[in-house]
Design a protein around this motif. Structure first.
Motif, PDB file in Angstrom:
ATOM      1  N   THR A   1       0.833  -1.204   0.000  1.00  0.00           N
ATOM      2  CA  THR A   1       0.000   0.000   0.000  1.00  0.00           C
ATOM      3  C   THR A   1       0.871   1.259   0.000  1.00  0.00           C
ATOM      4  O   THR A   1       0.614   2.201  -0.742  1.00  0.00           O
ATOM      5  N   GLU A   2       1.916   1.245   0.802  1.00  0.00           N
ATOM      6  CA  GLU A   2       2.814   2.399   0.906  1.00  0.00           C
ATOM      7  C   GLU A   2       3.531   2.677  -0.412  1.00  0.00           C
ATOM      8  O   GLU A   2       3.725   3.838  -0.789  1.00  0.00           O
TER       9      GLU A   2
ATOM     10  N   ALA B   1      -2.708   5.795   3.822  1.00  0.00           N
ATOM     11  CA  ALA B   1      -4.073   5.798   4.364  1.00  0.00           C
ATOM     12  C   ALA B   1      -5.095   6.056   3.251  1.00  0.00           C
ATOM     13  O   ALA B   1      -6.192   5.475   3.266  1.00  0.00           O
ATOM     14  N   SER B   2      -4.750   6.899   2.289  1.00  0.00           N
ATOM     15  CA  SER B   2      -5.663   7.169   1.165  1.00  0.00           C
ATOM     16  C   SER B   2      -5.859   5.928   0.306  1.00  0.00           C
ATOM     17  O   SER B   2      -6.977   5.604  -0.080  1.00  0.00           O
ATOM     18  N   VAL B   3      -4.765   5.227   0.020  1.00  0.00           N
ATOM     19  CA  VAL B   3      -4.858   4.006  -0.778  1.00  0.00           C
ATOM     20  C   VAL B   3      -5.671   2.960  -0.024  1.00  0.00           C
ATOM     21  O   VAL B   3      -6.540   2.301  -0.589  1.00  0.00           O
TER      22      VAL B   3
ATOM     23  N   LEU C   1     -14.269   7.465  -3.153  1.00  0.00           N
ATOM     24  CA  LEU C   1     -13.969   7.232  -4.558  1.00  0.00           C
ATOM     25  C   LEU C   1     -12.816   8.118  -5.020  1.00  0.00           C
ATOM     26  O   LEU C   1     -12.675   9.247  -4.566  1.00  0.00           O
ATOM     27  N   PRO C   2     -12.017   7.610  -5.944  1.00  0.00           N
ATOM     28  CA  PRO C   2     -10.916   8.426  -6.458  1.00  0.00           C
ATOM     29  C   PRO C   2     -11.406   9.487  -7.438  1.00  0.00           C
ATOM     30  O   PRO C   2     -12.405   9.294  -8.136  1.00  0.00           O
ATOM     31  N   SER C   3     -10.694  10.588  -7.481  1.00  0.00           N
ATOM     32  CA  SER C   3     -10.975  11.603  -8.494  1.00  0.00           C
ATOM     33  C   SER C   3     -10.471  11.080  -9.835  1.00  0.00           C
ATOM     34  O   SER C   3      -9.766  10.068  -9.905  1.00  0.00           O
ATOM     35  N   VAL C   4     -10.791  11.775 -10.892  1.00  0.00           N
ATOM     36  CA  VAL C   4     -10.320  11.392 -12.225  1.00  0.00           C
ATOM     37  C   VAL C   4      -8.793  11.431 -12.256  1.00  0.00           C
ATOM     38  O   VAL C   4      -8.152  10.549 -12.836  1.00  0.00           O
TER      39      VAL C   4
END
Length: 107
Positions: free
Chosen positions: A52-53, A64-66, A75-78
């Motif tokens: 993840t890191e 933490a975001s991943v 949800l991820p942005s474009v």
């Protein structure tokens, strides 16, 4: 940077999901709805043997975001979708999964 094909159009981007549609008829009036899949993201990351890191460093985000993306907390942005696809050496479309039922394409 990987982007969806020209035939893929954005149908709806809401708070709880992102849907892309791919025409499945010659006239383009039928489509299969697709949404971002946290499971697809995790599968791609583990297949690439990335922690993840490590993925976080490649896309310029925190671990933490991943983690939150993989758990489906947001949800991820474009921009993040494009960075994920680039870091995982796949297309943005590979990070989406089919919805169970076909959808009508909104022109």
């Amino acid at each position: 940077m990987a982007v969806p094909s020209e035939q893929t159009k954005t149908l709806h981007r809401g708070v709880d999901f992102v849907v892309l549609v791919r025409p499945i008829s010659a006239k383009g009036n039928l489509a299969v709805a697709r949404r971002f899949s946290s499971q697809c993201l995790r599968e791609r990351r583990t297949a690439a043997s990335l922690k993840t890191e490590e993925l976080a460093l490649r896309i310029g985000r925190t671990a933490a975001s991943v983690y939150a993306l993989e758990k489906g907390y947001f949800l991820p942005s474009v921009t993040v979708l494009a960075a994920l696809a680039d870091a995982l050496n796949c297309s943005v479309d590979d990070l989406f999964a089919d919805e169970p039922q076909p959808a009508q394409l909104v022109a």
